[in-house]
Scaffold this motif. Structure first.
Motif, PDB file in Angstrom:
ATOM      1  N   GLU A  86       0.882  -1.217  -0.011  1.00 49.69           N
ATOM      2  CA  GLU A  86      -0.047  -0.004   0.047  1.00 49.69           C
ATOM      3  C   GLU A  86       0.897   1.204  -0.272  1.00 49.69           C
ATOM      4  N   VAL A  87       0.892   2.129  -0.799  1.00 55.43           N
ATOM      5  CA  VAL A  87       1.309   3.123  -0.962  1.00 55.43           C
ATOM      6  C   VAL A  87       0.322   4.382  -0.562  1.00 55.43           C
ATOM      7  N   HIS A  88       0.822   5.160   0.500  1.00 55.74           N
ATOM      8  CA  HIS A  88       0.131   6.037   1.272  1.00 55.74           C
ATOM      9  C   HIS A  88       0.086   7.631   0.561  1.00 55.74           C
ATOM     10  N   GLY A  89       0.080   7.802  -0.457  1.00 57.82           N
ATOM     11  CA  GLY A  89       0.306   9.101  -1.234  1.00 57.82           C
ATOM     12  C   GLY A  89       0.749   8.866  -2.757  1.00 57.82           C
ATOM     13  N   PRO A  90       0.980   9.962  -3.311  1.00 57.44           N
ATOM     14  CA  PRO A  90       1.192  10.180  -4.762  1.00 57.44           C
ATOM     15  C   PRO A  90       2.533   9.488  -5.116  1.00 57.44           C
ATOM     16  N   HIS A  91       2.482   8.465  -6.324  1.00 56.16           N
ATOM     17  CA  HIS A  91       3.665   8.061  -6.693  1.00 56.16           C
ATOM     18  C   HIS A  91       3.455   7.715  -8.316  1.00 56.16           C
ATOM     19  N   LYS A  92       4.739   7.495  -8.990  1.00 52.29           N
ATOM     20  CA  LYS A  92       4.536   7.341 -10.407  1.00 52.29           C
ATOM     21  C   LYS A  92       4.517   6.020 -10.970  1.00 52.29           C
ATOM     22  N   GLY A  93       4.393   4.953  -9.850  1.00 52.56           N
ATOM     23  CA  GLY A  93       4.410   3.568 -10.076  1.00 52.56           C
ATOM     24  C   GLY A  93       5.435   2.884  -9.260  1.00 52.56           C
ATOM     25  N   THR A  94       4.771   1.693  -8.692  1.00 50.50           N
ATOM     26  CA  THR A  94       5.423   0.812  -7.885  1.00 50.50           C
ATOM     27  C   THR A  94       5.774  -0.433  -8.411  1.00 50.50           C
TER      28      THR A  94
END
Length: 220
Positions: A86-94
């Motif tokens: 789970e990514v808790h914020g904006p990102h460009k890809g995980t």
């Protein structure tokens, strides 16, 4: 069958490195399959830019046959589990990259194969194959690792390419594997295995990577 799904993904976890390997076999039961439930792991990781990521290894287990071919040099293990991020914020890809470390008479508590099930991921138009595991040959004091995923997809020139991770751009992603095989040959002494999940996140500030480790377990 192993399925990659983009559902509530909670990612891999960095298992406590101090956890001792678990012995699985008792005298007189050396040829019996042994089911071993494993605790998994969870890690809450904060990137240098302040972005928080939760990674878990969940629903992890192993079914161990200590002696294929009635000889201590051959072992076979079927492993299952789920890597959830789970990514808790904006990102460009995980990206989520699951795998295992296997060692013969070596301590892997510090974190130091193909064919199988279909692979799909809703919303990402991704399809391919999920590796069923690995056939390894190790001697005393040796350790190696292998990745569970081998996804075929065209490269930028249209030629066949391979990727070993699942990528998501939303708030969560996951990879689930069932009865992936670890075949081990040549190890006359004790052997261990340990799951890991590599998590790589791209943001405006760059690329950050960390790993979550499961608990080591004996494979005979």
């Amino acid at each position: 069958m192993s399925v990659i799904k983009k559902s509530v993904v909670r990612a891999a976890s960095l298992a406590a490195a101090s956890v001792a390997a678990v012995g699985l076999f008792s005298t007189g039961a050396a040829n019996a399959d042994t089911f071993v439930p494993l605790p998994g792991a969870e890690l809450n990781h904060t990137l240098p830019n302040g972005l928080s990521i939760t990674a878990r290894i969940a629903n992890e287990s192993a079914t161990i046959n200590p002696s294929l071919g009635s000889t201590p040099l051959h072992r076979n293990t079927w492993v299952s589990g789920s890597a959830q991020v789970e990514v808790h914020g904006p990102h460009k890809g995980t990206k989520i990259t699951p795998g295992y470390v296997v060692g013969c008479q070596v301590d892997i508590s510090g974190g130091a194969g193909n064919g199988g099930a279909g692979l799909t991921q809703s919303g990402e138009n991704l399809s391919g194959n999920l590796s069923s595991g690995a056939n390894l040959t190790l001697g005393p004091g040796q350790a190696t690792s292998f990745l569970l995923l081998d996804i075929e997809k065209p490269d930028v020139y249209g030629d066949e390419g391979h990727t070993f991770a699942v990528k998501f751009t939303g708030k969560d992603g996951s990879v689930t594997w069932t009865d992936s095989t670890i075949g081990l040959n040549g190890c006359a002494g004790y052997a261990q295995a340990r799951s890991f999940v590599r998590v790589e996140t791209t943001t405006e500030q760059g690329i950050s990577e960390f790993r979550v480790w499961g608990q080591p377990f004996s494979i005979g």
